[in-house]
Scaffold this active site. Structure first.
Site, PDB file in Angstrom:
ATOM      1  N   LYS A  88       1.045  -1.152  -0.120  1.00  0.00           N
ATOM      2  CA  LYS A  88      -0.066  -0.159   0.012  1.00  0.00           C
ATOM      3  C   LYS A  88       0.714   1.405   0.136  1.00  0.00           C
ATOM      4  CE  LYS A  88      -0.720   0.383   4.969  1.00  0.00           C
ATOM      5  NZ  LYS A  88      -1.818   0.418   5.969  1.00  0.00           N
ATOM      6  N   ASP A  89       2.369   1.094   0.573  1.00  0.00           N
ATOM      7  CA  ASP A  89       3.115   2.417   0.188  1.00  0.00           C
ATOM      8  C   ASP A  89       3.768   2.586  -1.197  1.00  0.00           C
ATOM      9  OD1 ASP A  89       2.433   2.908   2.840  1.00  0.00           O
ATOM     10  OD2 ASP A  89       4.475   1.712   3.595  1.00  0.00           O
ATOM     11  N   LEU A 135      -6.343   9.476   5.045  1.00  0.00           N
ATOM     12  CA  LEU A 135      -7.498  10.077   4.563  1.00  0.00           C
ATOM     13  C   LEU A 135      -8.449   9.334   4.357  1.00  0.00           C
ATOM     14  CD1 LEU A 135      -8.004  13.345   3.970  1.00  0.00           C
ATOM     15  CD2 LEU A 135      -7.514  12.659   1.512  1.00  0.00           C
ATOM     16  N   ARG A 136      -8.366   8.051   3.907  1.00  0.00           N
ATOM     17  CA  ARG A 136      -9.212   7.040   3.403  1.00  0.00           C
ATOM     18  C   ARG A 136     -10.038   6.777   4.840  1.00  0.00           C
ATOM     19  NH1 ARG A 136      -9.092   1.827   4.668  1.00  0.00           N
ATOM     20  NH2 ARG A 136      -6.945   1.795   5.006  1.00  0.00           N
ATOM     21  N   ARG A 137      -9.247   6.154   6.030  1.00  0.00           N
ATOM     22  CA  ARG A 137      -9.959   5.958   7.060  1.00  0.00           C
ATOM     23  C   ARG A 137     -10.649   6.895   7.570  1.00  0.00           C
ATOM     24  NH1 ARG A 137      -4.594   3.239   8.417  1.00  0.00           N
ATOM     25  NH2 ARG A 137      -4.761   0.821   7.817  1.00  0.00           N
ATOM     26  N   ARG A 154       0.472   9.656  13.535  1.00  0.00           N
ATOM     27  CA  ARG A 154       1.499   9.045  12.698  1.00  0.00           C
ATOM     28  C   ARG A 154       2.654   8.328  13.782  1.00  0.00           C
ATOM     29  NH1 ARG A 154       5.055  11.786   8.693  1.00  0.00           N
ATOM     30  NH2 ARG A 154       5.183   9.564   8.323  1.00  0.00           N
ATOM     31  N   ARG A 160       2.053   4.608  17.982  1.00  0.00           N
ATOM     32  CA  ARG A 160       0.540   4.945  18.192  1.00  0.00           C
ATOM     33  C   ARG A 160      -0.040   4.410  19.230  1.00  0.00           C
ATOM     34  NH1 ARG A 160      -0.733   5.114  11.657  1.00  0.00           N
ATOM     35  NH2 ARG A 160       1.201   5.687  11.122  1.00  0.00           N
ATOM     36  N   CYS A 246      -1.843   9.823  -1.088  1.00  0.00           N
ATOM     37  CA  CYS A 246      -2.382  10.296   0.192  1.00  0.00           C
ATOM     38  C   CYS A 246      -3.228  11.657   0.076  1.00  0.00           C
ATOM     39  CB  CYS A 246      -1.126  10.876   0.996  1.00  0.00           C
ATOM     40  SG  CYS A 246      -0.199   9.174   1.362  1.00  0.00           S
TER      41      CYS A 246
END
Length: 316
Positions: A88-89, A135-137, A154, A160, A246
């Site tokens: 995903k990166d 941003l999706r979450r 982050r 986290r 992103c």
């Protein structure tokens, strides 16, 4: 023993864990004894810009390519022979001379809900503080619960989880795959549905990136999982069509069931106020051109979503 394959990796605990998994798999494919792994298939640690800058969203500093750029430079320069990335990166387009040569079997693609107090996403009280840098979450959470307060989170997984434990957030969202690989499954309170929280394209999968001329190496083929590669090709096709970065809230997930590949993809307004989703299927997934057809399906489906969103995207 001489170096056979040098693996470029980020220094985070998750990146090192994932690269260690691939180190053992590559060593096994090459017939290297476990005792000789560190010398024959060494891990080369590389600090990326994305790791250095932790106080801003990725979209503010150049996007997710900042987690891959320095490693790709080392690959192109011949300082390493393979890079292990979280899929995903990996940006939609590959740099000249490099390619995604293998996609190992996928982990859980779902998002994980983690909280010290609440057992499930639906249990969050009005105005609860939800931590995420995605941003999706953010968009998906707000689509379900516009009352939530989304706060930027982050740092590596340990950081986290520590911020959550210290009370900075009521809950946080992370990829289940990373928690599973790190042995942190116990912190997951709920594995969020693929319907409500359609994952990021490639979430849960790894990408083994090599120089183009090395893509046909025998060990590369030994690590590739055809069904995962097929699903990821479809998802990344959708990502390409949707200009996935992103800066855009997009999700895509494909899976092979009963000999058919099914892909769902969506785009959301960052505040969750609008959501555009499409799904499609593909049969004959064992043919030689299946990966190319899966990518084409993703491109077409992504274009449908893009067209459906239309001018409304301009206000994002």
């Amino acid at each position: 023993m001489a170096h056979l394959v040098r693996i470029g990796t980020r220094r985070s605990k998750l990146a090192m864990t994932q690269s260690g998994m691939m180190q053992r798999a590559i060593g096994h494919a090459l017939g290297v004894a476990d005792a000789d792994l560190a010398e024959a298939v060494p891990l080369v640690e590389i600090v990326t810009t994305g790791d250095r800058v932790q106080d801003r969203r990725l979209m503010e500093i150049g996007g997710k390519a900042l987690f891959t750029k320095e490693i790709e430079e080392a690959l192109a320069d011949g300082r390493v022979d393979v890079a292990v990335h979280s899929m995903k990166d990996v940006p939609a387009e590959q740099p000249p001379g490099l390619c995604i040569a293998a996609v190992p079997p996928r982990e859980d693609a779902r998002d994980a809900f983690i909280s010290e107090t609440f057992a499930a996403f639906a249990d969050l009280p009005m105005g609860a503080r939800l931590g995420t840098a995605s941003l999706r979450r953010q968009a998906q959470a707000l689509a379900l619960r516009p009352d939530l307060t989304i706060e930027m989170l982050r740092g590596n997984v340990d950081t986290r989880l520590r911020k959550l434990a210290e009370g900075d957030f009521d809950a946080i969202l992370l990829a289940a795959a990373g928690l599973n690989r790190l042995g942190f499954e116990s912190v997951i309170r709920e594995r969020l549905s693929l319907d409500d929280f359609l994952p990021a394209p490639g979430q849960g999968a790894l990408a083994l990136q090599t120089r183009a001329e090395d893509a046909a190496a025998a060990w590369v083929g030994a690590l590739n999982d055809p069904l995962t590669a097929l699903a990821v090709a479809a998802e990344r096709g959708a990502m390409t069509a949707l200009e996935g970065s992103c800066r855009t809230a997009i999700g895509a997930y494909a899976a092979a069931v009963d000999g058919r590949l099914r892909l769902t993809t969506e785009m959301l307004a960052p505040d969750g106020s609008a959501r555009w989703r499409r799904a499609a299927g593909m049969s004959e997934i064992q043919t030689g051109d299946a990966v190319a057809r899966a990518r084409a399906m993703g491109l077409a489906l992504g274009a449908e979503v893009h067209a459906a969103a239309g001018d409304q995207r301009a206000s994002f």
